[in-house]
Design an enzyme around this catalytic site. Structure first.
Site, mmCIF file in Angstrom:
data_model
loop_
_atom_site.group_PDB
_atom_site.id
_atom_site.type_symbol
_atom_site.label_atom_id
_atom_site.label_comp_id
_atom_site.label_asym_id
_atom_site.label_seq_id
_atom_site.Cartn_x
_atom_site.Cartn_y
_atom_site.Cartn_z
ATOM 1 N N CYS A 200 45.342 42.204 31.365
ATOM 2 C CA CYS A 200 44.982 43.240 32.349
ATOM 3 C C CYS A 200 45.083 44.684 31.865
ATOM 4 O O CYS A 200 44.126 45.450 32.035
ATOM 5 C CB CYS A 200 45.849 43.076 33.590
ATOM 6 S SG CYS A 200 45.526 41.533 34.446
ATOM 7 N N LYS B 227 43.861 49.398 42.489
ATOM 8 C CA LYS B 227 44.231 48.352 41.529
ATOM 9 C C LYS B 227 44.164 48.894 40.098
ATOM 10 O O LYS B 227 45.087 48.704 39.303
ATOM 11 C CB LYS B 227 43.306 47.136 41.705
ATOM 12 C CG LYS B 227 43.521 46.035 40.704
ATOM 13 C CD LYS B 227 44.907 45.417 40.799
ATOM 14 C CE LYS B 227 45.256 44.680 39.532
ATOM 15 N NZ LYS B 227 46.575 44.106 39.524
ATOM 16 N N GLU C 268 44.748 41.657 43.492
ATOM 17 C CA GLU C 268 45.993 40.914 43.291
ATOM 18 C C GLU C 268 46.902 41.697 42.350
ATOM 19 O O GLU C 268 46.463 42.176 41.320
ATOM 20 C CB GLU C 268 45.675 39.524 42.721
ATOM 21 C CG GLU C 268 46.889 38.652 42.560
ATOM 22 C CD GLU C 268 47.781 38.673 43.801
ATOM 23 O OE1 GLU C 268 47.321 38.265 44.868
ATOM 24 O OE2 GLU C 268 48.942 39.127 43.699
HETATM 25 P P1 NAD Z 1 41.100 33.459 34.148
HETATM 26 O O1 NAD Z 1 40.185 33.622 33.011
HETATM 27 O O2 NAD Z 1 42.429 32.810 33.951
HETATM 28 O O3 NAD Z 1 40.362 32.611 35.306
HETATM 29 C C1 NAD Z 1 39.081 32.868 35.751
HETATM 30 C C2 NAD Z 1 38.396 31.541 36.056
HETATM 31 O O4 NAD Z 1 37.134 31.809 36.671
HETATM 32 C C3 NAD Z 1 38.083 30.692 34.812
HETATM 33 O O5 NAD Z 1 38.710 29.426 34.917
HETATM 34 C C4 NAD Z 1 36.554 30.561 34.818
HETATM 35 O O6 NAD Z 1 36.086 29.296 34.375
HETATM 36 C C5 NAD Z 1 36.228 30.773 36.276
HETATM 37 N N1 NAD Z 1 34.854 31.200 36.528
HETATM 38 C C6 NAD Z 1 34.151 32.195 35.926
HETATM 39 N N2 NAD Z 1 32.922 32.294 36.465
HETATM 40 C C7 NAD Z 1 32.829 31.339 37.411
HETATM 41 C C8 NAD Z 1 31.808 30.955 38.334
HETATM 42 N N3 NAD Z 1 30.637 31.601 38.373
HETATM 43 N N4 NAD Z 1 32.049 29.930 39.156
HETATM 44 C C9 NAD Z 1 33.234 29.279 39.146
HETATM 45 N N5 NAD Z 1 34.238 29.597 38.312
HETATM 46 C C10 NAD Z 1 34.051 30.631 37.458
HETATM 47 O O7 NAD Z 1 41.281 34.904 34.793
HETATM 48 P P2 NAD Z 1 42.552 35.454 35.612
HETATM 49 O O8 NAD Z 1 43.629 35.867 34.691
HETATM 50 O O9 NAD Z 1 42.855 34.500 36.714
HETATM 51 O O10 NAD Z 1 41.945 36.793 36.230
HETATM 52 C C11 NAD Z 1 40.970 36.762 37.230
HETATM 53 C C12 NAD Z 1 40.786 38.174 37.764
HETATM 54 O O11 NAD Z 1 42.010 38.639 38.362
HETATM 55 C C13 NAD Z 1 40.419 39.213 36.709
HETATM 56 O O12 NAD Z 1 39.563 40.156 37.289
HETATM 57 C C14 NAD Z 1 41.751 39.861 36.392
HETATM 58 O O13 NAD Z 1 41.615 41.179 35.932
HETATM 59 C C15 NAD Z 1 42.439 39.856 37.738
HETATM 60 N N6 NAD Z 1 43.909 39.831 37.688
HETATM 61 C C16 NAD Z 1 44.555 39.080 36.760
HETATM 62 C C17 NAD Z 1 45.946 39.042 36.763
HETATM 63 C C18 NAD Z 1 46.709 38.239 35.740
HETATM 64 O O14 NAD Z 1 47.902 38.398 35.651
HETATM 65 N N7 NAD Z 1 46.076 37.382 34.976
HETATM 66 C C19 NAD Z 1 46.656 39.741 37.731
HETATM 67 C C20 NAD Z 1 45.947 40.468 38.679
HETATM 68 C C21 NAD Z 1 44.574 40.509 38.651
HETATM 69 C C1 UDX Z 2 50.314 43.338 34.917
HETATM 70 C C2 UDX Z 2 50.820 44.070 36.160
HETATM 71 O O1 UDX Z 2 52.241 44.203 36.074
HETATM 72 C C3 UDX Z 2 50.448 43.301 37.418
HETATM 73 O O2 UDX Z 2 50.839 44.031 38.581
HETATM 74 C C4 UDX Z 2 48.939 43.113 37.432
HETATM 75 O O3 UDX Z 2 48.551 42.385 38.589
HETATM 76 C C5 UDX Z 2 48.466 42.395 36.181
HETATM 77 O O4 UDX Z 2 48.904 43.137 35.025
HETATM 78 P P1 UDX Z 2 51.114 41.250 33.507
HETATM 79 O O5 UDX Z 2 50.195 41.779 32.482
HETATM 80 O O6 UDX Z 2 51.011 39.822 33.886
HETATM 81 O O7 UDX Z 2 50.986 42.084 34.860
HETATM 82 O O8 UDX Z 2 52.638 41.470 33.025
HETATM 83 P P2 UDX Z 2 53.581 42.770 32.935
HETATM 84 O O9 UDX Z 2 54.930 42.378 33.350
HETATM 85 O O10 UDX Z 2 53.002 43.933 33.614
HETATM 86 O O11 UDX Z 2 53.633 43.044 31.369
HETATM 87 C C6 UDX Z 2 52.500 43.485 30.646
HETATM 88 C C7 UDX Z 2 52.909 43.785 29.222
HETATM 89 O O12 UDX Z 2 53.735 44.929 29.154
HETATM 90 C C8 UDX Z 2 53.699 42.664 28.549
HETATM 91 O O13 UDX Z 2 53.302 42.532 27.217
HETATM 92 C C9 UDX Z 2 55.122 43.149 28.640
HETATM 93 O O14 UDX Z 2 55.952 42.602 27.654
HETATM 94 C C10 UDX Z 2 54.923 44.639 28.443
HETATM 95 N N1 UDX Z 2 56.017 45.460 28.992
HETATM 96 C C11 UDX Z 2 56.296 45.417 30.323
HETATM 97 C C12 UDX Z 2 56.728 46.294 28.151
HETATM 98 O O15 UDX Z 2 56.475 46.347 26.950
HETATM 99 N N2 UDX Z 2 57.720 47.072 28.688
HETATM 100 C C13 UDX Z 2 58.016 47.062 30.020
HETATM 101 O O16 UDX Z 2 58.933 47.807 30.424
HETATM 102 C C14 UDX Z 2 57.279 46.201 30.868
#
Ligand code: NAD
Ligand code: UDX
Length: 497
Positions: free
Chosen positions: A276, A220, A161
């Site tokens: 991330c 990713k 994602e």
């Molecule tokens: P998060 O912590 O918000 O959510 C994860 C959820 O999974 C939690 O609610 C937790 O309780 C649940 N969970 C864990 N183990 C479980 C199990 N065995 N069964 C059922 N539920 C379970 O995490 P997130 O931010 O959504 O990130 C999830 C993944 O996606 C990570 O690998 C992250 O790196 C990736 N990712 C995050 C973002 C972002 O912006 N947050 C973007 C892209 C990818």
């Molecule tokens: C990032 C990636 O952008 C996204 O594609 C991936 O799936 C998850 O990680 P996110 O961490 O949610 O997303 O936000 P992002 O907009 O990337 O910002 C990350 C951090 O960098 C923030 O603290 C933001 O303020 C900072 N940032 C971003 C800067 O300091 N300068 C910039 O020009 C852009």
């Protein structure tokens, strides 16, 4: 072609919740069930107060919930029913054992794999949506193979994602690309085609790309490393600007207009935060070390080192400008989320700026429009931030009003680029502050107001620019500070496991 009619998503977090809400809204013919072990989180998804804040998300959830979008703690039933299972659980940096502080902890992914193979029957596509190290899909496959039973056929795909928080809904509705990785054989291709068909409900075919599983997993990590690297690069230039009189915004504009460089992700800041970037770059570093690619590991480690330097540098600038001491001084810190339009504080630079100021005895009054008092106190009480949690209650007050946070403060520090900070009544704030009244703009949100703010009487310090001073004071000299301040000395290298 195999048609997906029911989806189960394990993990109702920042990825699972918004992703499945958008899938449900775009695919009314598909039943989507999001499950989680965290009952409170599921209850919140089923309530009027969603567990996460994302612009536009609530409207989508309300339009689909109870129709083809469901949130549940009944994980086994949802897996059993589903044609496709997304694994969207957290993959945090390991805090123990081998790879501590760098490798991704895959225990939640493994728990999901074991649960899926135990309760599943027949054919199912299992898709990694979580960010994982390269070849994690192979581990999932091995768990499936070792526990297989008659008529069970589990296909593993990688579908990372790319959404960013704060713009998750838009990113999901109009993705730059959707990436699907799978086996090159006919079974893998059949699974890819089925998942592709789900996205084709709203994403143009040309934006859906397919690769082998390992390229998908690595893409990713590489995408996040490249994005983080751009921020560290511009932040390194911001240090140079402050020392020379150049303005980092002007430099960013000038270099960003070169189409080969591009203008996005060149915003100098107090350092990147979020769940991330740091995790995924460290994961990449660990992977390179494990593969004996020492030079590659060192190259990417520098992206993290520069980010830590930027945070320390900003904190030192505050201390330096406040006549080399912040002990007992009230400082208003505006913005605690890691970026605007989210309530998420994971790895927020505000946490580290607060830590450095608390270490110097500053009294912090923190305001954020979307982060709760409990969350702020919890973040600052972590052992990595403070050795004594009592110190946090002594030194930190969380305000529900930005004006209250600034009353009697010596300085106002902007750490998150919330739009509302541009619209505050700065005359009112100035009148209530100690004099000289300082503004430290870690996000360049007040650039257009510098003249007015200076006319009011503020002393302005901003990332990547020297602002002409109106009152006499000792100017910031990075080189002298580098020599004398322990904060700016490079931290000791982490012990290798
Ligand atoms: P998060 O912590 O918000 O959510 C994860 C959820 O999974 C939690 O609610 C937790 O309780 C649940 N969970 C864990 N183990 C479980 C199990 N065995 N069964 C059922 N539920 C379970 O995490 P997130 O931010 O959504 O990130 C999830 C993944 O996606 C990570 O690998 C992250 O790196 C990736 N990712 C995050 C973002 C972002 O912006 N947050 C973007 C892209 C990818
Ligand atoms: C990032 C990636 O952008 C996204 O594609 C991936 O799936 C998850 O990680 P996110 O961490 O949610 O997303 O936000 P992002 O907009 O990337 O910002 C990350 C951090 O960098 C923030 O603290 C933001 O303020 C900072 N940032 C971003 C800067 O300091 N300068 C910039 O020009 C852009």
């Amino acid at each position: 072609m195999f048609q997906i009619k029911k989806i189960c998503c394990i993990g109702a977090g920042y990825v699972g919740g918004p992703t499945c809400s958008v899938i449900a809204s775009k695919c009314p013919d598909i039943k989507v069930t999001v499950v989680d072990v965290n009952e409170a989180r599921i209850n919140a998804w089923n309530s009027d107060t969603l567990p996460i804040y994302e612009p536009g998300l609530k409207e989508i959830v309300l339009s689909c919930r109870g129709k083809n979008l469901f949130f549940s703690t009944d994980i086994d039933t949802a897996i059993k029913e589903a044609d496709l299972v997304f694994i969207s659980v957290n993959t945090p940096t390991k805090t123990y054992g081998m790879g501590k502080g760098r490798a991704a902890d895959l225990k939640f992914i493994e728990a999901c794999a074991r649960r899926i193979v135990e309760v599943s029957e027949g054919y199912k596509i299992v898709t990694e949506k979580s960010t994982v190290p390269v070849r994690a899909a192979e581990s999932i496959r091995r768990i499936f193979d070792a526990n297989t039973k008659p008529k069970l056929n589990l296909q593993v795909l990688s579908n990372p994602e790319f959404l960013a928080e704060g713009t998750a809904v838009k990113d999901l509705q109009e993705p730059d690309r959707v990436l699907i990785g799978g086996d090159e054989g006919p079974e893998g291709q059949r699974a890819i085609a089925a998942l592709r068909e789900v996205y084709e409900h709203w994403v143009d075919k040309s934006r859906i790309i397919t690769t082998n599983t390992w390229s998908s997993e690595l893409s990713k990590l590489a995408a996040n490393a490249f994005l983080a690297q751009r921020i560290s690069s511009i932040n390194s230039i911001s240090a140079l600007c402050e020392a020379t009189g150049a303005d980092v915004e002007e430099v960013a504009k000038a270099i960003g207009m070169d189409q080969r460089i591009g203008s996005k992700f060149l915003k100098a800041s107090v350092g990147f935060g979020g769940s991330c970037f740091q995790k995924d770059v460290l994961n990449l570093v660990y992977l390179c070390e494990a593969l004996n690619l020492t030079e590659v590991a060192k190259y990417w480690q520098q992206v993290i080192d520069m980010n830590e330097y930027q945070r320390r540098r900003f904190a030192c600038r505050i201390i330096d400008c406040l006549f080399n001491t912040v002990s007992g001084k009230k400082i208003a810190l505006l913005g605690f989320a890691f970026k605007k339009d989210t309530g998420d504080t994971r790895e927020s630079s505000s946490i580290y700026i607060s830590k450095y100021l608390m270490d110097e005895g500053a009294e912090l009054h923190i305001y954020d429009p979307k982060v709760s008092k409990e969350q702020i106190m919890l973040d600052l009480s972590q052992p990595s931030i403070t050795e004594r949690p009592e110190k946090v209650s002594e030194l930190v007050t969380v305000s529900s009003d930005p004006y209250e946070a600034c009353t009697n403060a010596h300085a106002l520090v902007i750490c998150t680029e919330w739009d509302m900070f541009k619209k505050l009544d700065y005359l009112k704030i100035y009148q209530k502050m100690q004099k000289p009244a300082f503004i430290f703009d870690g996000r360049r949100v007040l650039d257009d107001l510098h003249m007015q703010l200076q006319n009011i009487g503020f002393q302005i310090e901003t990332i990547g620019k020297k602002v002409t001073t109106r009152i006499p004071f000792t100017p910031f000299t990075p080189t002298t500070f580098l020599l004398k301040d322990p904060l700016l000395r490079k931290p000791k290298a982490q012990k290798k496991d």
